[in-house]
Write an enzyme that holds these catalytic residues in place. Structure first.
Site, PDB file in Angstrom:
ATOM      1  N   LYS A  23      -2.022 -24.707  11.389  1.00 32.13           N
ATOM      2  CA  LYS A  23      -1.237 -23.573  11.892  1.00 32.13           C
ATOM      3  C   LYS A  23      -2.161 -22.397  12.170  1.00 32.13           C
ATOM      4  O   LYS A  23      -2.077 -21.748  13.211  1.00 32.13           O
ATOM      5  CB  LYS A  23      -0.184 -23.163  10.865  1.00 32.13           C
ATOM      6  CG  LYS A  23       0.547 -21.891  11.260  1.00 32.13           C
ATOM      7  CD  LYS A  23       1.438 -21.356  10.158  1.00 32.13           C
ATOM      8  CE  LYS A  23       0.653 -20.701   9.035  1.00 32.13           C
ATOM      9  NZ  LYS A  23       1.462 -19.849   8.161  1.00 32.13           N
ATOM     10  N   SER A  24      -3.057 -22.121  11.233  1.00 37.60           N
ATOM     11  CA  SER A  24      -3.933 -20.949  11.369  1.00 37.60           C
ATOM     12  C   SER A  24      -4.813 -21.069  12.598  1.00 37.60           C
ATOM     13  O   SER A  24      -5.021 -20.105  13.331  1.00 37.60           O
ATOM     14  CB  SER A  24      -4.832 -20.828  10.138  1.00 37.60           C
ATOM     15  OG  SER A  24      -4.046 -20.738   8.993  1.00 37.60           O
ATOM     16  N   ASP A  50       6.307 -22.243  14.070  1.00 41.36           N
ATOM     17  CA  ASP A  50       5.404 -21.092  14.165  1.00 41.36           C
ATOM     18  C   ASP A  50       4.584 -21.087  15.457  1.00 41.36           C
ATOM     19  O   ASP A  50       4.324 -20.033  16.036  1.00 41.36           O
ATOM     20  CB  ASP A  50       4.460 -21.046  12.950  1.00 41.36           C
ATOM     21  CG  ASP A  50       5.086 -20.282  11.784  1.00 41.36           C
ATOM     22  OD1 ASP A  50       6.302 -20.000  11.854  1.00 41.36           O
ATOM     23  OD2 ASP A  50       4.360 -19.966  10.822  1.00 41.36           O
ATOM     24  N   ASN A  93       9.717 -15.973  11.737  1.00 37.09           N
ATOM     25  CA  ASN A  93       9.066 -15.611  10.467  1.00 37.09           C
ATOM     26  C   ASN A  93       7.590 -15.975  10.526  1.00 37.09           C
ATOM     27  O   ASN A  93       6.986 -16.338   9.524  1.00 37.09           O
ATOM     28  CB  ASN A  93       9.767 -16.325   9.299  1.00 37.09           C
ATOM     29  CG  ASN A  93       9.469 -15.636   7.960  1.00 37.09           C
ATOM     30  OD1 ASN A  93       8.877 -14.558   7.929  1.00 37.09           O
ATOM     31  ND2 ASN A  93       9.874 -16.268   6.874  1.00 37.09           N
ATOM     32  N   SER A 170      -4.716 -10.681   4.493  1.00 37.05           N
ATOM     33  CA  SER A 170      -5.937 -10.766   5.305  1.00 37.05           C
ATOM     34  C   SER A 170      -5.575 -10.809   6.785  1.00 37.05           C
ATOM     35  O   SER A 170      -6.429 -10.645   7.648  1.00 37.05           O
ATOM     36  CB  SER A 170      -6.747 -12.002   4.919  1.00 37.05           C
ATOM     37  OG  SER A 170      -6.050 -13.167   5.317  1.00 37.05           O
ATOM     38  N   ASP A 316      -2.388 -20.470  -0.137  1.00 37.58           N
ATOM     39  CA  ASP A 316      -1.321 -21.387   0.280  1.00 37.58           C
ATOM     40  C   ASP A 316      -1.401 -22.715  -0.469  1.00 37.58           C
ATOM     41  O   ASP A 316      -0.417 -23.192  -1.033  1.00 37.58           O
ATOM     42  CB  ASP A 316      -1.385 -21.637   1.789  1.00 37.58           C
ATOM     43  CG  ASP A 316      -0.854 -20.440   2.573  1.00 37.58           C
ATOM     44  OD1 ASP A 316      -0.389 -19.474   1.933  1.00 37.58           O
ATOM     45  OD2 ASP A 316      -0.905 -20.467   3.810  1.00 37.58           O
ATOM     46  N   LYS A 343       4.821 -13.333   1.082  1.00 35.35           N
ATOM     47  CA  LYS A 343       4.812 -14.437   2.055  1.00 35.35           C
ATOM     48  C   LYS A 343       6.243 -14.759   2.496  1.00 35.35           C
ATOM     49  O   LYS A 343       7.110 -13.909   2.392  1.00 35.35           O
ATOM     50  CB  LYS A 343       4.118 -15.657   1.447  1.00 35.35           C
ATOM     51  CG  LYS A 343       2.641 -15.419   1.127  1.00 35.35           C
ATOM     52  CD  LYS A 343       1.780 -15.392   2.376  1.00 35.35           C
ATOM     53  CE  LYS A 343       0.363 -14.987   2.076  1.00 35.35           C
ATOM     54  NZ  LYS A 343      -0.623 -16.006   2.153  1.00 35.35           N
ATOM     55  N   GLU A 344       6.467 -15.985   2.957  1.00 34.87           N
ATOM     56  CA  GLU A 344       7.776 -16.369   3.483  1.00 34.87           C
ATOM     57  C   GLU A 344       8.902 -15.978   2.528  1.00 34.87           C
ATOM     58  O   GLU A 344      10.019 -15.692   2.932  1.00 34.87           O
ATOM     59  CB  GLU A 344       7.807 -17.872   3.763  1.00 34.87           C
ATOM     60  CG  GLU A 344       7.176 -18.287   5.073  1.00 34.87           C
ATOM     61  CD  GLU A 344       5.659 -18.362   5.046  1.00 34.87           C
ATOM     62  OE1 GLU A 344       5.031 -17.796   4.111  1.00 34.87           O
ATOM     63  OE2 GLU A 344       5.073 -18.971   5.969  1.00 34.87           O
ATOM     64  N   ARG A 347       6.845 -15.836  -3.448  1.00 34.44           N
ATOM     65  CA  ARG A 347       6.532 -17.194  -3.908  1.00 34.44           C
ATOM     66  C   ARG A 347       6.296 -17.281  -5.411  1.00 34.44           C
ATOM     67  O   ARG A 347       6.500 -18.351  -6.003  1.00 34.44           O
ATOM     68  CB  ARG A 347       5.307 -17.734  -3.150  1.00 34.44           C
ATOM     69  CG  ARG A 347       5.642 -18.089  -1.718  1.00 34.44           C
ATOM     70  CD  ARG A 347       4.439 -18.538  -0.925  1.00 34.44           C
ATOM     71  NE  ARG A 347       4.863 -19.167   0.320  1.00 34.44           N
ATOM     72  CZ  ARG A 347       4.035 -19.491   1.312  1.00 34.44           C
ATOM     73  NH1 ARG A 347       2.742 -19.254   1.200  1.00 34.44           N
ATOM     74  NH2 ARG A 347       4.496 -20.071   2.401  1.00 34.44           N
ATOM     75  N   HIS A 389       8.760 -23.232   3.886  1.00 37.05           N
ATOM     76  CA  HIS A 389       8.274 -24.602   4.100  1.00 37.05           C
ATOM     77  C   HIS A 389       7.435 -25.121   2.932  1.00 37.05           C
ATOM     78  O   HIS A 389       7.559 -26.281   2.535  1.00 37.05           O
ATOM     79  CB  HIS A 389       7.464 -24.656   5.402  1.00 37.05           C
ATOM     80  CG  HIS A 389       6.339 -23.655   5.486  1.00 37.05           C
ATOM     81  ND1 HIS A 389       5.110 -23.952   5.977  1.00 37.05           N
ATOM     82  CD2 HIS A 389       6.260 -22.350   5.108  1.00 37.05           C
ATOM     83  CE1 HIS A 389       4.329 -22.881   5.926  1.00 37.05           C
ATOM     84  NE2 HIS A 389       5.017 -21.897   5.405  1.00 37.05           N
ATOM     85  N   ARG A 390       6.606 -24.258   2.368  1.00 41.18           N
ATOM     86  CA  ARG A 390       5.716 -24.747   1.298  1.00 41.18           C
ATOM     87  C   ARG A 390       6.482 -25.038   0.005  1.00 41.18           C
ATOM     88  O   ARG A 390       6.103 -25.924  -0.753  1.00 41.18           O
ATOM     89  CB  ARG A 390       4.579 -23.760   1.040  1.00 41.18           C
ATOM     90  CG  ARG A 390       3.717 -23.570   2.257  1.00 41.18           C
ATOM     91  CD  ARG A 390       2.291 -23.162   1.993  1.00 41.18           C
ATOM     92  NE  ARG A 390       1.676 -22.880   3.266  1.00 41.18           N
ATOM     93  CZ  ARG A 390       1.286 -23.822   4.149  1.00 41.18           C
ATOM     94  NH1 ARG A 390       1.417 -25.096   3.858  1.00 41.18           N
ATOM     95  NH2 ARG A 390       0.769 -23.484   5.302  1.00 41.18           N
ATOM     96  N   LYS A 415       8.620 -25.214  10.010  1.00 41.72           N
ATOM     97  CA  LYS A 415       7.767 -24.046  10.293  1.00 41.72           C
ATOM     98  C   LYS A 415       6.333 -24.491  10.590  1.00 41.72           C
ATOM     99  O   LYS A 415       5.688 -23.965  11.488  1.00 41.72           O
ATOM    100  CB  LYS A 415       7.792 -23.096   9.093  1.00 41.72           C
ATOM    101  CG  LYS A 415       7.098 -21.769   9.351  1.00 41.72           C
ATOM    102  CD  LYS A 415       7.404 -20.795   8.233  1.00 41.72           C
ATOM    103  CE  LYS A 415       7.141 -19.351   8.645  1.00 41.72           C
ATOM    104  NZ  LYS A 415       5.744 -19.003   8.716  1.00 41.72           N
TER     105      LYS A 415
END
Ligand code: DC
Length: 651
Positions: A23-24, A50, A93, A170, A316, A343-344, A347, A389-390, A415
């Protein structure tokens, strides 16, 4: 997808997973390719919510993006300035899209409004906006101060130096780094506070360099971009597999035997999350890293070792470790993970709540989590996933602890990994494929191996036998490929314990007749019939695993079987076994004619063009001429033990 997904208990995770794109890397590449001059072909791009958000936004900004072949797109860069100067963008998101587009649009000289899902409007962006404002950008808040949605007006961004906070996300620094070269002026960025998630900045710098812009960095505090640098297309660019997504499969191997191999990341990866493997290694997991793969398996002896470590560099993937902690030999502490809170979802809070539901003792602080495993995991817990998602992917691992678990809103994995649960199901239900010539004992051995492992069992030959019988009953000739394939596709067969039913009739014995054997071998040679039975056979693959017996199990139906065995025995030994069987059933039999028949059948089977009888190149040859059934079963189970940790694989 359904509202919730029940994952059956599993004990052994093994197999190979081709990872979806990172994704990144995907979202950074998309933006850089859009801003560059020239056409960029991006291959192996992640296809998920995403990246969809980023693609849609770039198209709305006037960037031409078209598909070119499988999993590849061609982006025609706008050479620094988006042609569309007024747009409203909805960014869901996707933090990577929101932060980086905010900076890029602030220097684009247009009027843009950026919004997202309600949670996106709770995720901070004030530090990035402040930095951009000091450079002359005109950004206004449409909701709460410091949070999206944003209203970006044309500003006059000057060169100079700018400070940005590094200890919240970051992504603020990433956004500035990618956007400021567009001004064409020299800029110096100073990071205030300890920079978190440094490996993500390395991804950013690496990809900027691929697009021709270099950044001079002094430690992690100062980043200088020289004047008059322009993004230029590198031509073709390959996206690595997602290292964060890899963590779930490597963790599965750590918990439940392995080996599991992930393809798409490896020694040369530019993603920091590959260092998740080091964290597992410290727990005693065996890790092997190649150029384009990482594989893992459980410690050969003992449990996973507990840890107390700083995971700021892999925020993550560290979530996965919070769940692996449930299988460790003591309390585990994850430190320096404050970024989880923005985060989403929050967490740290979400993890603590869901781990506690499973029976764990959890202590959660502002920036840490301590997890002590329960004596046994609570079964059938419904895990809430907080649209994260995670969370969904992490908690799927609970099934490998041998307890059923329910994942609420499983669709949130889209995502970053729409196919996650299908891939997880495959590695959590390994297949052992067993084939061999007639009367080699493969049926008996396969059924016993399945029983000993507590696995499901597929006798694929019976499906061909049933098809032949059903055709006879319907008055259809065995050679009539289209009609017989139609029957195979809708075969009303049921396996109920030791009984085999066809349209409700017990045909257990009937399908073993000589007549049915002949019919089976004729219908099995018809490609359309084989194709019609393919999906049905694949559906037998379910947790905790499957022993599949028959001709093309390892080559066609389950090519990713973790173990393929080709059982054989001399024709003489097989003739003697068949003779004994027939005599025991009270039938008359003659060894020499049985031997001749077997030899003829072997020759026919080996010569036939469709699914001929032959050992797969990667199958293990097991000659049972001198072995009893028990010894043959033991030999197969020994291979299972060699592959995995025996204590995990066995019920
Ligand atoms: O294993 P069996 O004798 O019950 O198989 C019946 C027939 O079907 C035999 O001719 C081999 C064939 N077969 C096949 O072609 N592919 C399979 N996967 C299983 C059996």
């Amino acid at each position: 997808m359904k509202d919730s997904l029940l994952l059956s208990p599993a004990r052994w995770a093994a197999g190979t997973v081709r990872l979806p794109g990172s994704k990144s890397i995907s979202n950074r590449c998309l933006l850089l390719a859009a801003l560059a001059s020239g056409e960029t072909e991006i291959r192996d791009l992640l296809d998920s919510d995403d990246t969809e958000v980023m693609l849609a936004a770039l198209k709305a900004l006037g960037v031409s993006i078209e598909a070119c072949g499988d999993q590849a797109i061609r982006v025609t860069g706008v050479a620094g300035s988006f042609p569309v100067k007024q747009a409203e963008l909805y960014l869901g998101n996707a933090g990577t899209a929101f932060r980086s587009l905010t900076a890029a649009l602030a220097v684009s000289g247009g009027h843009y409004q950026l919004s997202g899902v309600p949670r996106m409007h709770e995720r901070p962006i004030g530090d990035l906006v402040d930095s951009l404002r000091t450079l002359g950008a005109d950004i206004r808040y449409l909701g709460g101060e410091g949070f999206p949605p944003l209203d970006i007006h044309p500003g006059s961004v000057r060169s100079g130096s700018v400070a940005v906070r590094g200890d919240v996300s970051s992504q603020f620094l990433t956004a500035l780094l990618m956007a400021l070269p567009l001004t064409g002026q020299a800029v110096e960025i100073e990071v205030v506070g300890e920079l978190i998630s440094k490996p993500y900045i390395e991804i950013t710098l690496n990809l900027m360099a691929r697009f021709g812009v270099t950044v001079t960095r002094s430690g992690w505090q100062k980043f200088a971009i020289a004047a008059a640098q322009r993004y230029r297309s590198p031509g073709v660019l390959y996206v690595e597999g997602d290292a964060s997504s890899a963590s779930y499969f490597l963790a599965a191997a750590a918990i439940a035997g392995g080996p599991v191999r992930v393809l798409g990341v490896g020694a040369k990866s530019i993603q920091g999350d590959v260092r998740f493997a080091e964290a597992l290694e410290k727990m005693g997991v065996e890790i092997e890293t190649g150029e384009n793969f990482i594989s893992a398996r459980s410690p050969r002896t003992g449990k996973l070792k507990a840890f107390d470590a700083d995971f700021n560099h892999i925020p993550d993937a560290a979530m996965t470790l919070a769940v692996v902690a449930l299988f460790a030999d003591g309390p585990c502490t994850l430190r320096n993970i404050a970024s989880w809170r923005v985060k989403e979802t929050d967490r740290i809070a979400a993890m603590a709540t869901e781990l506690a539901k499973l029976g764990a003792t959890v202590a959660a602080g502002e920036d840490y989590l301590r997890v002590s495993a329960p004596v046994s995991l609570n079964p059938n817990v419904a895990i809430d996933t907080y649209d994260d998602h995670r969370m969904a992917m992490c908690f799927s691992l609970i099934a490998l602890g041998g307890v059923p678990v329910v994942i609420n809103n499983p669709g949130c994995v889209a995502k970053t990994y729409p196919g996650y649960f299908a891939d997880f199901a495959r590695i959590a239900s390994p297949v052992i494929a067993i084939d061999g010539p007639s009367a080699s004992g493969k049926g008996t051995v396969a059924a016993l191996v399945a029983e000993r492992l507590g696995f499901h069992y597929l006798d694929s030959g019976s499906l061909y036998r049933l098809t032949a019988l059903a055709a006879t009953r319907a008055g259809i000739a065995w050679e009539d490929e289209a009609q017989v394939a139609g029957i195979a596709a809708k075969l009303p067969a049921e396996f109920s314990g030791a009984k085999i039913l066809l349209a409700g009739d017990d045909v257990t014995l009937a399908i073993r007749s000589e007549e049915c054997s002949k019919g089976a071998s004729i219908v099995a040679a018809l490609p359309a019939v084989r194709a019609a039975l393919l999906d049905r056979q694949r559906r037998y693959r379910q947790a905790p695993g499957l022993v599949a017996e028959g001709r093309d199990m390892g080559s066609v139906v389950f090519p990713d079987a973790v173990l393929k065995v080709f059982l054989t025995a001399s024709a003489k030994a097989r003739a003697e076994r068949r003779h004994k069987q027939l005599i025991e059933k009270g039938m008359s039999a003659n060894i020499s004619s049985l031997l001749r028949e077997l030899q003829e059948r072997d020759a026919r089977d080996a010569a036939r063009s469709v699914a001929p009888l032959q050992k797969c190149a990667d199958a293990l040859l097991l000659d049972t001429t001198e072995l009893s059934v028990d010894q043959a079963v033991t030999a197969v189970l020994e291979q299972v033990d060699l592959l995995s940790d025996a204590t995990n694989a066995r019920p």
